[in-house]
Design a protein around this motif. Structure first.
Motif, PDB file in Angstrom:
ATOM      1  N   ILE A  24      50.138  43.638  39.651  1.00 46.02           N
ATOM      2  CA  ILE A  24      49.305  43.503  38.457  1.00 46.02           C
ATOM      3  C   ILE A  24      48.654  44.860  38.215  1.00 46.02           C
ATOM      4  N   GLY A  25      49.029  45.511  37.142  1.00 43.92           N
ATOM      5  CA  GLY A  25      48.470  46.821  36.825  1.00 43.92           C
ATOM      6  C   GLY A  25      47.166  46.703  36.057  1.00 43.92           C
ATOM      7  N   VAL A  26      46.147  47.444  36.491  1.00 43.96           N
ATOM      8  CA  VAL A  26      44.857  47.456  35.808  1.00 43.96           C
ATOM      9  C   VAL A  26      44.401  48.911  35.675  1.00 43.96           C
ATOM     10  N   GLU A  27      43.343  49.122  34.912  1.00 49.24           N
ATOM     11  CA  GLU A  27      42.773  50.459  34.773  1.00 49.24           C
ATOM     12  C   GLU A  27      41.312  50.498  35.214  1.00 49.24           C
ATOM     13  N   THR A  28      40.477  49.699  34.607  1.00 47.41           N
ATOM     14  CA  THR A  28      39.046  49.777  34.886  1.00 47.41           C
ATOM     15  C   THR A  28      38.654  48.892  36.065  1.00 47.41           C
ATOM     16  N   SER A  29      37.441  49.139  36.573  1.00 47.17           N
ATOM     17  CA  SER A  29      36.916  48.299  37.654  1.00 47.17           C
ATOM     18  C   SER A  29      36.729  46.860  37.180  1.00 47.17           C
ATOM     19  N   THR A  42      44.254  45.049  46.863  1.00 47.08           N
ATOM     20  CA  THR A  42      43.905  45.964  45.782  1.00 47.08           C
ATOM     21  C   THR A  42      44.218  47.386  46.239  1.00 47.08           C
ATOM     22  N   ALA A  43      44.624  48.240  45.316  1.00 43.81           N
ATOM     23  CA  ALA A  43      45.060  49.590  45.687  1.00 43.81           C
ATOM     24  C   ALA A  43      44.791  50.568  44.550  1.00 43.81           C
ATOM     25  N   GLY A  44      44.707  51.852  44.913  1.00 41.76           N
ATOM     26  CA  GLY A  44      44.599  52.905  43.922  1.00 41.76           C
ATOM     27  C   GLY A  44      43.187  53.091  43.393  1.00 41.76           C
ATOM     28  N   PRO A  45      43.032  53.979  42.417  1.00 40.04           N
ATOM     29  CA  PRO A  45      41.722  54.238  41.816  1.00 40.04           C
ATOM     30  C   PRO A  45      41.471  53.305  40.640  1.00 40.04           C
ATOM     31  N   THR A  46      40.260  53.336  40.134  1.00 36.49           N
ATOM     32  CA  THR A  46      40.002  52.767  38.810  1.00 36.49           C
ATOM     33  C   THR A  46      39.663  53.920  37.866  1.00 36.49           C
ATOM     34  N   VAL A  47      39.846  53.685  36.584  1.00 41.32           N
ATOM     35  CA  VAL A  47      39.590  54.687  35.551  1.00 41.32           C
ATOM     36  C   VAL A  47      38.565  54.099  34.580  1.00 41.32           C
ATOM     37  N   GLU A  48      37.424  54.794  34.458  1.00 35.18           N
ATOM     38  CA  GLU A  48      36.348  54.301  33.596  1.00 35.18           C
ATOM     39  C   GLU A  48      36.214  55.230  32.394  1.00 35.18           C
ATOM     40  N   ILE A  63      42.885  42.062  51.095  1.00 36.53           N
ATOM     41  CA  ILE A  63      42.659  43.420  51.595  1.00 36.53           C
ATOM     42  C   ILE A  63      42.184  44.289  50.437  1.00 36.53           C
ATOM     43  N   PHE A  64      40.946  44.751  50.539  1.00 43.25           N
ATOM     44  CA  PHE A  64      40.370  45.596  49.491  1.00 43.25           C
ATOM     45  C   PHE A  64      40.603  47.058  49.876  1.00 43.25           C
ATOM     46  N   ALA A  65      41.754  47.602  49.446  1.00 46.97           N
ATOM     47  CA  ALA A  65      42.100  48.989  49.765  1.00 46.97           C
ATOM     48  C   ALA A  65      41.889  49.924  48.584  1.00 46.97           C
ATOM     49  N   ALA A  66      41.504  49.390  47.428  1.00 44.17           N
ATOM     50  CA  ALA A  66      41.317  50.226  46.238  1.00 44.17           C
ATOM     51  C   ALA A  66      40.038  51.055  46.344  1.00 44.17           C
ATOM     52  N   ALA A  67      40.032  52.183  45.662  1.00 40.91           N
ATOM     53  CA  ALA A  67      38.825  53.006  45.534  1.00 40.91           C
ATOM     54  C   ALA A  67      38.229  52.712  44.158  1.00 40.91           C
ATOM     55  N   VAL A  68      37.269  51.809  44.135  1.00 36.03           N
ATOM     56  CA  VAL A  68      36.715  51.320  42.867  1.00 36.03           C
ATOM     57  C   VAL A  68      35.489  52.142  42.490  1.00 36.03           C
ATOM     58  N   ALA A  69      35.406  52.511  41.233  1.00 32.79           N
ATOM     59  CA  ALA A  69      34.250  53.273  40.756  1.00 32.79           C
ATOM     60  C   ALA A  69      32.974  52.456  40.935  1.00 32.79           C
ATOM     61  N   ASP A  70      31.919  53.093  41.466  1.00 29.53           N
ATOM     62  CA  ASP A  70      30.628  52.418  41.637  1.00 29.53           C
ATOM     63  C   ASP A  70      29.848  52.369  40.326  1.00 29.53           C
ATOM     64  N   VAL A  77      53.109  38.590  48.531  1.00 27.77           N
ATOM     65  CA  VAL A  77      52.115  39.631  48.275  1.00 27.77           C
ATOM     66  C   VAL A  77      51.859  39.799  46.782  1.00 27.77           C
ATOM     67  N   THR A  78      50.577  39.809  46.431  1.00 29.19           N
ATOM     68  CA  THR A  78      50.140  40.182  45.086  1.00 29.19           C
ATOM     69  C   THR A  78      49.365  41.482  45.210  1.00 29.19           C
ATOM     70  N   LEU A  79      49.794  42.494  44.475  1.00 28.38           N
ATOM     71  CA  LEU A  79      49.186  43.816  44.529  1.00 28.38           C
ATOM     72  C   LEU A  79      48.499  44.106  43.202  1.00 28.38           C
ATOM     73  N   VAL A  80      47.174  44.256  43.234  1.00 29.85           N
ATOM     74  CA  VAL A  80      46.413  44.638  42.048  1.00 29.85           C
ATOM     75  C   VAL A  80      46.189  46.134  42.137  1.00 29.85           C
ATOM     76  N   SER A  81      46.826  46.880  41.242  1.00 32.43           N
ATOM     77  CA  SER A  81      46.855  48.334  41.362  1.00 32.43           C
ATOM     78  C   SER A  81      46.215  49.026  40.177  1.00 32.43           C
ATOM     79  N   GLY A  82      45.348  49.992  40.494  1.00 37.96           N
ATOM     80  CA  GLY A  82      44.853  50.896  39.478  1.00 37.96           C
ATOM     81  C   GLY A  82      45.930  51.905  39.109  1.00 37.96           C
ATOM     82  N   PRO A  83      45.658  52.814  38.179  1.00 35.73           N
ATOM     83  CA  PRO A  83      46.671  53.769  37.718  1.00 35.73           C
ATOM     84  C   PRO A  83      47.173  54.655  38.857  1.00 35.73           C
ATOM     85  N   THR A  84      48.466  54.686  39.061  1.00 39.11           N
ATOM     86  CA  THR A  84      49.086  55.500  40.098  1.00 39.11           C
ATOM     87  C   THR A  84      50.535  55.731  39.726  1.00 39.11           C
ATOM     88  N   HIS A  85      51.131  56.788  40.269  1.00 35.72           N
ATOM     89  CA  HIS A  85      52.542  57.056  40.007  1.00 35.72           C
ATOM     90  C   HIS A  85      53.448  56.223  40.915  1.00 35.72           C
TER      91      HIS A  85
END
Length: 402
Positions: free
Chosen positions: A250-255, A194-200, A273-280, A231-239
């Motif tokens: 796999i592109g996602v937005e929310t947690s 997992t990578a990137g941020p989430t957007v809530e 590997i949990f490398a994403a910064a997920v909103a708490d 490799v499967t990459l689950v990515s939050g919004p990123t450039h």
């Protein structure tokens, strides 16, 4: 780079694109590879052996014997010397001779004697490249186990536009480097990252997020894919965009979306590997229309999001490895060790925002890796690509011991 110390034999055949071989040699030498160049006679009409010998720091060979002394340039020895052979540019004639075993010069004799991987980078006019005979020869060479670096699309020496341009030297070097990045122990391993941020969302135009760029997660994905893992990459919004076409993104937005994507793929992977910064926390209610500014303050009712790493950590199967990340600002080591235990990780990668050059948005990172036996490895500040290699090496060592 993985080319350091590797023995690369570059074959140059007679194409106008031969001038690019000078830059290719320079880049290989810069990557600390040992380079030797073999040219066909016609290639010397486009670029001089002196140029390539100066850049490679080795004599350039063009014939079976040295004219002055009659000394033999041993094609068998050269074929066995190389860790990798790349023929760039490879003309239609050279492709034909290699495909049919028509051995009438030093380069084709070396090709027939080689036991190492051989790469062909074609260069010719578009109609020559698309001709059935050329495509047949390429197919034959691929069936023999050779690897092709596809020509690029663009303006050709003839003035036509199409496929046939020699791949740029930088792209050729990337392909060759990736060849040496592959590790047998990583083959057939499946990796979920997992990578990137989430957007809530708050309303249709506003949201809660964080400063994560996704660079670390993407670098890790590239490192494991280059090593041969699936490799499967689950990515939050990123450039960012994965450069390795083998990475499934796999592109996602929310947690919530990230949790669902990670959960669906969790059981089928050997490493997570949990490398994403997920909103708490996320807004409990999302307004359907833009919220109008009213009064001097506004209160948001936030609800706790699903703890992705913690929830999936309870589902870990025997043989699975889980790596988590911890970004801390105080009591870093104790907080990271507590998180490792609570979430059933095998390793945790600690970043501290107190370290210059580490954390969000930077191209560098400084990490400390802790395993479940409380062993601690501290690393210096490095590029995120180098950090990804350090993480890769830790996992490869673990897999090798299994």
């Amino acid at each position: 780079m993985n080319l350091k110390g590797k023995k690369i034999l570059l074959g140059v055949s007679g194409s106008i694109a031969a001038y690019k071989s000078a830059l290719l040699v320079r880049l290989l030498v810069k990557a600390e590879a040992e380079v030797r160049v073999v040219m066909t006679h016609s290639a010397t009409e486009f670029i001089t052996p002196l140029t390539l010998s100066t850049l490679s720091k080795n004599p350039v060979l063009t014939a079976f014997t040295k004219n002055e002394t009659g000394e033999w340039n041993n094609h068998v020895e050269l074929g066995l010397w190389a860790d990798l052979i790349v023929i760039a540019p490879a003309t239609a004639k050279t492709l034909s001779k290699c495909a049919t075993g028509h051995c009438d010069d030093l380069l084709t004799a070396i090709y027939l004697s080689a036991r190492c991987p051989v790469f062909f980078a074609p260069a010719m006019d578009v109609d020559m490249f698309k001709h059935p005979s050329t495509q047949h020869n390429i197919g034959q060479l691929i069936s023999y186990g050779n690897i092709f670096i596809s020509p690029e699309h663009g303006e050709l020496a003839s003035g036509l536009i199409g496929d046939g341009r020699l791949a740029e030297p930088e792209n050729i070097v990337k392909v060759l480097d990736a060849n040496f990045a592959k590790r047998p122990v990583a083959n057939a391993k499946r990796v979920l990252i997992t990578a990137g941020p989430t957007v809530e969302p708050i309303d249709p135009v506003r949201f809660i997020s964080n400063r994560s760029s996704g660079k670390m997660g993407y670098a890790i994905a590239e490192a494991f894919a280059a090593a041969g893992a699936q490799v499967t990459l689950v990515s939050g919004p990123t450039h960012l965009k994965a450069s390795n076409s083998d990475i499934r993104t796999i592109g996602v937005e929310t947690s919530g979306q990230m949790f669902e994507a990670a959960r669906e793929n969790f059981q089928s992977n050997d490493l997570i590997i949990f490398a994403a910064a997920v909103a708490d926390y996320a807004p409990r209610h999302v307004a359907e229309q833009k919220i109008k500014k009213q009064g001097d303050s506004m209160t948001l009712d936030l609800a706790k999001t699903t703890d992705i790493a913690g929830t999936l950590g309870t589902m870990k199967k025997p043989g699975q490895l889980i790596i988590g990340f911890a970004l801390e600002t105080e009591n870093e080591l104790s907080h990271a060790q507590d998180k490792l235990i609570r979430k059933n990780f095998d390793y945790i990668v600690l970043n501290s925002l107190n370290d210059p050059g580490a954390g969000f948005a930077h191209d560098t990172n400084k990490i400390t890796v802790i395993d479940k036996d409380k062993n601690v490895q501290r690393f210096d500040l490095k590029s995120k690509e180098e950090v990804a290699q350090d993480i890769l090496n830790i996992v490869l060592t673990k897999w090798s011991e299994a």
